[in-house]
Scaffold this motif. Structure first.
Motif, mmCIF file in Angstrom:
data_model
loop_
_atom_site.group_PDB
_atom_site.id
_atom_site.type_symbol
_atom_site.label_atom_id
_atom_site.label_comp_id
_atom_site.label_asym_id
_atom_site.label_seq_id
_atom_site.Cartn_x
_atom_site.Cartn_y
_atom_site.Cartn_z
ATOM 1 N N THR A 1 0.850 -1.189 0.000
ATOM 2 C CA THR A 1 0.000 0.000 0.000
ATOM 3 C C THR A 1 0.891 1.246 0.000
ATOM 4 O OG1 THR A 1 -0.079 0.241 2.392
ATOM 5 C CG2 THR A 1 -1.725 -1.231 1.379
ATOM 6 N N PRO A 2 0.330 2.422 -0.309
ATOM 7 C CA PRO A 2 1.121 3.653 -0.241
ATOM 8 C C PRO A 2 1.723 3.893 1.146
ATOM 9 C CG PRO A 2 -0.887 4.051 -1.475
ATOM 10 C CD PRO A 2 -1.003 2.661 -0.881
ATOM 11 N N GLU A 3 1.099 3.365 2.182
ATOM 12 C CA GLU A 3 1.601 3.529 3.554
ATOM 13 C C GLU A 3 2.689 2.514 3.900
ATOM 14 O OE1 GLU A 3 -2.090 5.060 2.641
ATOM 15 O OE2 GLU A 3 -1.809 2.912 2.932
ATOM 16 N N GLY A 4 2.924 1.550 3.018
ATOM 17 C CA GLY A 4 3.949 0.547 3.271
ATOM 18 C C GLY A 4 3.444 -0.726 3.921
ATOM 19 N N THR A 5 2.134 -0.874 4.034
ATOM 20 C CA THR A 5 1.552 -2.094 4.579
ATOM 21 C C THR A 5 1.537 -3.165 3.499
ATOM 22 O OG1 THR A 5 0.129 -0.758 5.994
ATOM 23 C CG2 THR A 5 -0.518 -3.055 5.695
#
Length: 133
Positions: free
Chosen positions: A120-124
């Motif tokens: 994800t964009p958040e790094g998840t």
């Protein structure tokens, strides 16, 4: 001793009519394995000149193991063989694309592809069905 001539300078490399792999400082080139039928990207590994030469000669995907410092033929111990259908190089020949017929999973985890997680964009990291890993 490798059978490959050295890379050319600048745009001459982009238009070369012969295989002139541009190995990195460690003597390696990135190799992507792609399913020849579906187009799915299966894995990324490294090749040195001997691995690339063996792959071209035998039609079996052969890589360089950086951890073992040795050649490994994909599927030699697992049975998850990659039969090479076509070999391509990118424009400046610093990456190799192997179109393969994969038997069994390509990933050492047993999955069909090493690229099974979505970032994800958040790094998840998510599984392909969108669930948290």
């Amino acid at each position: 001793m490798t059978r490959f001539p050295p890379p050319l300078s600048g745009s001459a490399q982009d238009e070369a009519r012969e295989l002139r792999p541009k190995f990195n400082a460690d003597g390696l080139v990135a190799a992507i394995a792609q399913d020849a039928a579906s187009g799915e990207v299966l894995m990324m590994a490294w090749m040195n000149a001997d691995a690339l030469d063996a792959t071209l000669r035998t039609g079996r995907a052969t890589y360089w193991s950086r951890s073992r410092q040795a050649l490994w033929i994909k599927g030699e111990t697992s049975g998850h063989v990659q039969e090479v259908v076509e070999v391509r190089v990118d424009c400046d020949q610093d990456a190799v694309l192997l179109k393969v017929r994969q038997t069994g999973g390509a990933c050492h985890t047993g999955r069909a592809s090493c690229f099974y997680r979505i970032v994800t964009p958040e790094g998840t990291l998510l599984s392909p069905d969108g669930e948290l890993e």
